[in-house]
Design a protein around this motif. Structure first.
Motif, PDB file in Angstrom:
ATOM      1  N   GLN A 274       8.891  -7.782   9.165  1.00  0.00           N
ATOM      2  CA  GLN A 274       8.716  -6.798   8.100  1.00  0.00           C
ATOM      3  C   GLN A 274       9.972  -6.686   7.236  1.00  0.00           C
ATOM      4  O   GLN A 274       9.896  -6.564   6.013  1.00  0.00           O
ATOM      5  N   MET A 275      11.130  -6.743   7.872  1.00  0.00           N
ATOM      6  CA  MET A 275      12.379  -6.675   7.118  1.00  0.00           C
ATOM      7  C   MET A 275      12.517  -7.870   6.167  1.00  0.00           C
ATOM      8  O   MET A 275      12.884  -7.713   5.003  1.00  0.00           O
ATOM      9  N   ARG A 276      12.192  -9.065   6.659  1.00  0.00           N
ATOM     10  CA  ARG A 276      12.284 -10.251   5.805  1.00  0.00           C
ATOM     11  C   ARG A 276      11.309 -10.167   4.639  1.00  0.00           C
ATOM     12  O   ARG A 276      11.638 -10.541   3.505  1.00  0.00           O
TER      13      ARG A 276
ATOM     14  N   SER B  20      18.238  -3.043   3.322  1.00  0.00           N
ATOM     15  CA  SER B  20      18.774  -3.161   4.682  1.00  0.00           C
ATOM     16  C   SER B  20      19.438  -1.868   5.128  1.00  0.00           C
ATOM     17  O   SER B  20      19.286  -1.439   6.281  1.00  0.00           O
ATOM     18  N   GLY B  21      20.160  -1.202   4.221  1.00  0.00           N
ATOM     19  CA  GLY B  21      20.818   0.054   4.575  1.00  0.00           C
ATOM     20  C   GLY B  21      19.840   1.149   4.933  1.00  0.00           C
ATOM     21  O   GLY B  21      20.044   1.901   5.890  1.00  0.00           O
ATOM     22  N   ASN B  22      18.738   1.263   4.174  1.00  0.00           N
ATOM     23  CA  ASN B  22      17.725   2.274   4.475  1.00  0.00           C
ATOM     24  C   ASN B  22      17.125   2.084   5.859  1.00  0.00           C
ATOM     25  O   ASN B  22      16.928   3.047   6.608  1.00  0.00           O
ATOM     26  N   VAL B  23      16.811   0.845   6.200  1.00  0.00           N
ATOM     27  CA  VAL B  23      16.190   0.584   7.497  1.00  0.00           C
ATOM     28  C   VAL B  23      17.168   0.886   8.634  1.00  0.00           C
ATOM     29  O   VAL B  23      16.793   1.492   9.647  1.00  0.00           O
TER      30      VAL B  23
ATOM     31  N   ALA C  70       9.327   2.491   1.702  1.00  0.00           N
ATOM     32  CA  ALA C  70       8.109   1.968   2.324  1.00  0.00           C
ATOM     33  C   ALA C  70       8.451   1.055   3.493  1.00  0.00           C
ATOM     34  O   ALA C  70       7.854   1.153   4.585  1.00  0.00           O
ATOM     35  N   ASN C  71       9.421   0.172   3.292  1.00  0.00           N
ATOM     36  CA  ASN C  71       9.832  -0.745   4.352  1.00  0.00           C
ATOM     37  C   ASN C  71      10.382   0.023   5.551  1.00  0.00           C
ATOM     38  O   ASN C  71      10.119  -0.321   6.708  1.00  0.00           O
TER      39      ASN C  71
ATOM     40  N   GLY D 283       0.816  -1.204   0.000  1.00  0.00           N
ATOM     41  CA  GLY D 283       0.000   0.000   0.000  1.00  0.00           C
ATOM     42  C   GLY D 283       0.853   1.259   0.000  1.00  0.00           C
ATOM     43  O   GLY D 283       0.473   2.281  -0.575  1.00  0.00           O
ATOM     44  N   MET D 284       2.040   1.176   0.643  1.00  0.00           N
ATOM     45  CA  MET D 284       2.977   2.298   0.637  1.00  0.00           C
ATOM     46  C   MET D 284       3.897   2.269  -0.582  1.00  0.00           C
ATOM     47  O   MET D 284       4.162   3.289  -1.209  1.00  0.00           O
ATOM     48  N   ALA D 285       4.406   1.062  -0.908  1.00  0.00           N
ATOM     49  CA  ALA D 285       5.453   0.968  -1.925  1.00  0.00           C
ATOM     50  C   ALA D 285       4.948   1.268  -3.332  1.00  0.00           C
ATOM     51  O   ALA D 285       5.659   1.890  -4.134  1.00  0.00           O
ATOM     52  N   LEU D 286       3.731   0.832  -3.655  1.00  0.00           N
ATOM     53  CA  LEU D 286       3.253   1.004  -5.036  1.00  0.00           C
ATOM     54  C   LEU D 286       3.136   2.472  -5.438  1.00  0.00           C
ATOM     55  O   LEU D 286       3.634   2.865  -6.501  1.00  0.00           O
ATOM     56  N   PRO D 287       2.497   3.326  -4.616  1.00  0.00           N
ATOM     57  CA  PRO D 287       2.478   4.741  -5.022  1.00  0.00           C
ATOM     58  C   PRO D 287       3.850   5.401  -4.974  1.00  0.00           C
ATOM     59  O   PRO D 287       4.146   6.288  -5.776  1.00  0.00           O
ATOM     60  N   ILE D 288       4.713   4.948  -4.035  1.00  0.00           N
ATOM     61  CA  ILE D 288       6.074   5.495  -4.001  1.00  0.00           C
ATOM     62  C   ILE D 288       6.818   5.101  -5.259  1.00  0.00           C
ATOM     63  O   ILE D 288       7.537   5.904  -5.868  1.00  0.00           O
TER      64      ILE D 288
END
Length: 449
Positions: free
Chosen positions: A315-317, A375-378, A295-296, A16-21
């Protein structure tokens, strides 16, 4: 909007977050791709000259992005704690930082536009075209930076769909502007590289205006700007603690790309041209990964702020599984059709001949980038930016840059060897970031209550 709204980010979930981003980023990055396409109608030299200096341009965008994600991640942590007044204070500080950095970046490009092409060792004709572009587009880059900041505010509030519409406004206006100013639609005088730069500027201003309308009048985010100026220790300082090291890592990477381009320029015009065109057709893999990464990060940081650490790992996995799967499909499709995609930009047989191996190397590189970006972003969003940045800079400049020079230039193995050094750089950094996440040491870096 109420000062304590329920988090729409967690309600929407990863897709829901990733698609519009992704829609937003794809439209955003279609602008430079279309610019390259319009420039290729002027000449391959025009496209290559602007493409060669784009890493300088990208470094400014990188800092805007790092600052925006840092502010949005901090705000998301406080939203996870249901402290929306503190979240809005952070976002107000983010706007102030964006205005300051936009002004500084614009002044840099305006004053140094004539030197950047020389620093890149471009031939005289390519240097002149690069300077034309940087004087106009570079000096106005602050408009793009503020637009990105407002987009991150929308993301923090789970309203990322507005960013897709804003990006569509930018893309459509850019296409029309290029058609008029480069191809001479409606009887206009074609302006070449200058026309491309003016079209980009107009597109940024229109898109920024739309984002301002959304944040202020539709989402109704309350940004206490005066309070943020009076309390820099609560607003600017926390963002900079994440943003500065977060920006240094991609800044280092963009510098690496610049150094690679500088090496590739020495191999001839065909080599740098295929490099620029390959980056343009693989940019959608990068945008897909960045969208999933942002999004993640928004999801994980809200869960971390609420103390739900097992859900953070789940969520990360999930983010990594979908990132690797998606990029494998997209990179494979791009490689399968790479010849047709490259022919959109050029019919030069020498350039097209290099494309087979260059695109294969790019396709191999994308899974490594998936793990590295997600992984870096998180880790950065959770406050562990110094670790990520320190290791990235060490790997890139102590290993990858010397390796690229030794293989490509000193030992004369050429273009393919330089690009393979970039693959090793992504792989090593991705493994470092993933192991850091699994260690749980990032928990000590979360924002205080």
């Amino acid at each position: 909007m109420s000062s304590t709204p329920k988090s729409k980010t967690l309600e929407k979930g990863l897709f829901g977050m990733a698609l519009p981003i992704f829609g937003e980023f794809s439209l955003n990055m279609s602008v430079p791709v279309l610019d390259a396409l319009f420039l290729s109608q002027v000449s391959d030299q025009a496209a290559a000259s602007v493409g060669a200096v784009m890493p300088w341009f990208s470094m400014a965008i990188v800092f805007f992005a790092a600052t925006g994600i840092a502010g949005a991640s901090l705000a998301s942590q406080y939203m996870g704690k249901q402290n929306y007044s503190r979240a809005n204070l952070i976002l107000a500080g983010l706007v102030i930082l964006s205005l300051i950095t936009g002004l500084l970046c614009g002044l840099f490009f305006l004053s140094q536009a004539g030197n950047i092409g020389r620093w890149m060792s471009l031939p005289n004709n390519m240097h002149a075209m690069a300077t034309e572009y940087l004087i106009i587009a570079g000096s106005a880059i602050g408009f793009m930076g503020l637009r990105m900041t407002l987009a991150n505010i929308c993301n923090s509030y789970g309203q990322s769909h507005w960013n897709t519409i804003s990006a569509a406004v930018m893309l459509v206006s850019n296409v029309i502007g290029n058609g008029v100013l480069v191809l001479g639609w409606f009887g206009a005088t074609p302006l070449g590289v200058t026309g491309v730069a003016i079209a980009s500027l107009i597109a940024w201003v229109l898109s920024l205006s739309f984002n301002l309308f959304v944040v202020i009048l539709l989402i109704k985010v309350r940004l206490p700007l005066l309070e943020a100026i009076k309390q820099p220790s609560k607003t600017l300082t926390p963002i900079l603690k994440i943003a500065v090291p977060s920006a240094l890592e991609p800044f280092s990477y963009q510098s690496f790309v610049m150094v690679m381009n500088l090496m590739i320029v020495q191999l001839g015009e065909a080599a740098i041209t295929i490099r620029i065109y390959a980056l343009n057709i693989y940019v959608y893999c990068t945008m897909l990964l960045i969208a999933l990464g942002v999004a993640n990060t928004m999801l994980v940081t809200q869960l971390a702020g609420a103390g739900k650490f097992e859900e953070c790992h789940q969520q990360m996995r999930q983010g990594l599984r979908w990132g690797l799967s998606a990029v494998a499909v997209v990179a494979s499709l791009i490689y399968l059709f790479h010849q047709a995609l490259l022919e959109i930009f050029t019919d030069n047989p020498e350039v097209l001949g290099l494309g087979v191996i260059v695109c294969l190397i790019h396709s191999i590189n994308e899974p490594c980038r998936a793990v590295n970006i997600i992984s870096g972003n998180v880790l950065r969003g959770c406050g562990d930016a110094i670790y990520v940045t320190g290791n990235a800079i060490a790997v890139t400049w102590l290993f990858s840059v010397p390796l690229a020079y030794l293989l490509g230039i000193y030992w004369g193995l050429g273009l393919y060897a330089i690009l393979l050094a970039g693959v090793l750089d992504e792989f090593i950094r991705s493994q470092i970031n993933w192991r850091r996440w699994k260690s749980d040491k990032w928990k000590r870096k979360l924002a205080p209550d």
